[in-house]
Design a protein around this motif. Structure first.
Motif, mmCIF file in Angstrom:
data_model
loop_
_atom_site.group_PDB
_atom_site.id
_atom_site.type_symbol
_atom_site.label_atom_id
_atom_site.label_comp_id
_atom_site.label_asym_id
_atom_site.label_seq_id
_atom_site.Cartn_x
_atom_site.Cartn_y
_atom_site.Cartn_z
ATOM 1 N N ILE A 1 -4.455 0.570 -0.940
ATOM 2 C CA ILE A 1 -3.813 -0.720 -1.250
ATOM 3 C C ILE A 1 -3.620 -0.849 -2.761
ATOM 4 C CG2 ILE A 1 -4.056 -3.228 -1.103
ATOM 5 C CD1 ILE A 1 -5.344 -2.793 1.596
ATOM 6 N N LEU B 1 3.926 -5.839 3.052
ATOM 7 C CA LEU B 1 3.736 -6.721 4.211
ATOM 8 C C LEU B 1 3.502 -8.138 3.705
ATOM 9 C CD1 LEU B 1 1.267 -4.421 6.178
ATOM 10 C CD2 LEU B 1 3.602 -4.992 6.903
ATOM 11 N N TYR C 1 0.853 -1.185 0.000
ATOM 12 C CA TYR C 1 0.000 0.000 0.000
ATOM 13 C C TYR C 1 0.887 1.233 0.000
ATOM 14 C CZ TYR C 1 1.095 0.857 4.902
ATOM 15 O OH TYR C 1 1.762 1.127 6.072
ATOM 16 N N LEU D 1 -2.373 -10.582 8.677
ATOM 17 C CA LEU D 1 -2.292 -9.338 7.894
ATOM 18 C C LEU D 1 -3.518 -8.451 8.108
ATOM 19 C CD1 LEU D 1 -0.866 -10.343 4.388
ATOM 20 C CD2 LEU D 1 0.199 -8.881 6.104
ATOM 21 N N ASP D 2 -4.698 -9.057 8.167
ATOM 22 C CA ASP D 2 -5.918 -8.245 8.236
ATOM 23 C C ASP D 2 -5.952 -7.364 9.487
ATOM 24 O OD1 ASP D 2 -6.997 -8.907 5.764
ATOM 25 O OD2 ASP D 2 -7.919 -10.724 6.536
ATOM 26 N N VAL E 1 -4.682 5.930 2.983
ATOM 27 C CA VAL E 1 -4.053 4.611 2.787
ATOM 28 C C VAL E 1 -4.725 3.917 1.602
ATOM 29 C CG1 VAL E 1 -3.632 2.355 3.833
ATOM 30 C CG2 VAL E 1 -3.523 4.437 5.248
ATOM 31 N N LEU F 1 -3.262 -4.626 9.237
ATOM 32 C CA LEU F 1 -3.643 -3.582 8.284
ATOM 33 C C LEU F 1 -4.685 -2.642 8.894
ATOM 34 C CD1 LEU F 1 -2.845 -2.841 5.438
ATOM 35 C CD2 LEU F 1 -4.804 -4.188 4.615
ATOM 36 N N SER G 1 -2.932 -14.410 6.070
ATOM 37 C CA SER G 1 -4.032 -13.436 5.972
ATOM 38 C C SER G 1 -4.634 -13.182 7.341
ATOM 39 C CB SER G 1 -5.089 -13.916 4.978
ATOM 40 O OG SER G 1 -5.467 -15.222 5.265
ATOM 41 N N ILE H 1 -2.799 -0.352 11.209
ATOM 42 C CA ILE H 1 -1.998 0.622 10.453
ATOM 43 C C ILE H 1 -2.919 1.676 9.824
ATOM 44 C CG2 ILE H 1 -0.533 0.913 8.413
ATOM 45 C CD1 ILE H 1 0.711 -1.843 9.035
ATOM 46 N N ALA H 2 -4.035 1.235 9.272
ATOM 47 C CA ALA H 2 -4.928 2.173 8.567
ATOM 48 C C ALA H 2 -5.461 3.251 9.511
ATOM 49 C CB ALA H 2 -6.071 1.408 7.912
ATOM 50 N N SER I 1 0.613 5.504 1.377
ATOM 51 C CA SER I 1 -0.185 6.439 2.156
ATOM 52 C C SER I 1 0.553 7.772 2.193
ATOM 53 C CB SER I 1 -0.402 5.898 3.577
ATOM 54 O OG SER I 1 0.839 5.800 4.252
ATOM 55 N N ARG J 1 -2.526 -7.034 -3.653
ATOM 56 C CA ARG J 1 -2.528 -8.068 -2.610
ATOM 57 C C ARG J 1 -2.624 -9.407 -3.322
ATOM 58 N NH1 ARG J 1 -5.680 -8.113 3.168
ATOM 59 N NH2 ARG J 1 -5.106 -10.233 3.725
#
Ligand SMILES: Cc1cc2nc3c(=O)[nH]c(=O)nc-3n(C[C@H](O)[C@H](O)[C@H](O)COP(=O)(O)O)c2cc1C
Length: 129
Positions: free
Chosen positions: A77, A52, A8, A59-60, A75, A63, A56, A66-67, A10, A80
């Motif tokens: 993406i 990253l 992603y 990661l979810d 942000v 994310l 999954s 982070i978002a 940002s 993926r």
């Protein structure tokens, strides 16, 4: 366990984001090591670009955290994918030094080009490619 890679970009909120960047890399190294996340991040012309890699399931939530981080906005993406191996296996979070970027890399990092191009840019900046 299914392995995924995402990228992603940002926009950094603060003009003086170099200190924050150090903090972000330090916390990422510590946290990502614990949950099997690897990747790389750079700060280039006021934009963060981060790759990253991990399951999954891991990661979810990362994310989502982070978002919501107030140090950046917008942000977006760029890609993926399900993958069979890691590009940054030894790095819980590699710091990709944007000062090493030539004009071509810099223009990619500023763009919303195909995510795969930016993954390549981060590999180049970390010296792994
Ligand atoms: C551009 C950017 C990238 C980040 N990358 C990560 C990361 O890879 N791993 C991580 O744990 N936190 C990352 N963070 C920080 C998280 O948003 C959050 O501040 C941190 O996970 C909180 O960790 P703590 O609960 O241990 O204090 C990032 C923040 C920004 C702005």
């Amino acid at each position: 366990m299914s392995l995924e890679r995402l990228i992603y970009r940002s926009t950094a909120v603060s003009e003086d984001c170099a200190t924050e960047f150090d903090r972000i890399v330090a916390v990422s190294e510590r946290n990502n090591e614990r949950c099997g996340i690897t990747g790389a991040v750079t700060l280039c012309d006021g934009r963060f670009v981060q790759v990253l890699e991990g399951s999954s399931e891991r990661l979810d939530p990362l994310l989502a955290t982070i978002a919501q981080d107030p140090r950046h906005t917008d942000v977006h993406i760029l890609g993926r994918w399900a993958v069979t191996g890691r590009l940054f296996p030894s790095w819980s979070m590699a710091r990709a030094d944007a000062a090493r970027a030539d004009a071509q890399l810099r223009s990619w990092l500023r763009s919303d080009d195909y995510g795969v191009t930016l993954v390549g840019a981060l590999l180049t900046l970390t010296g792994l490619f």
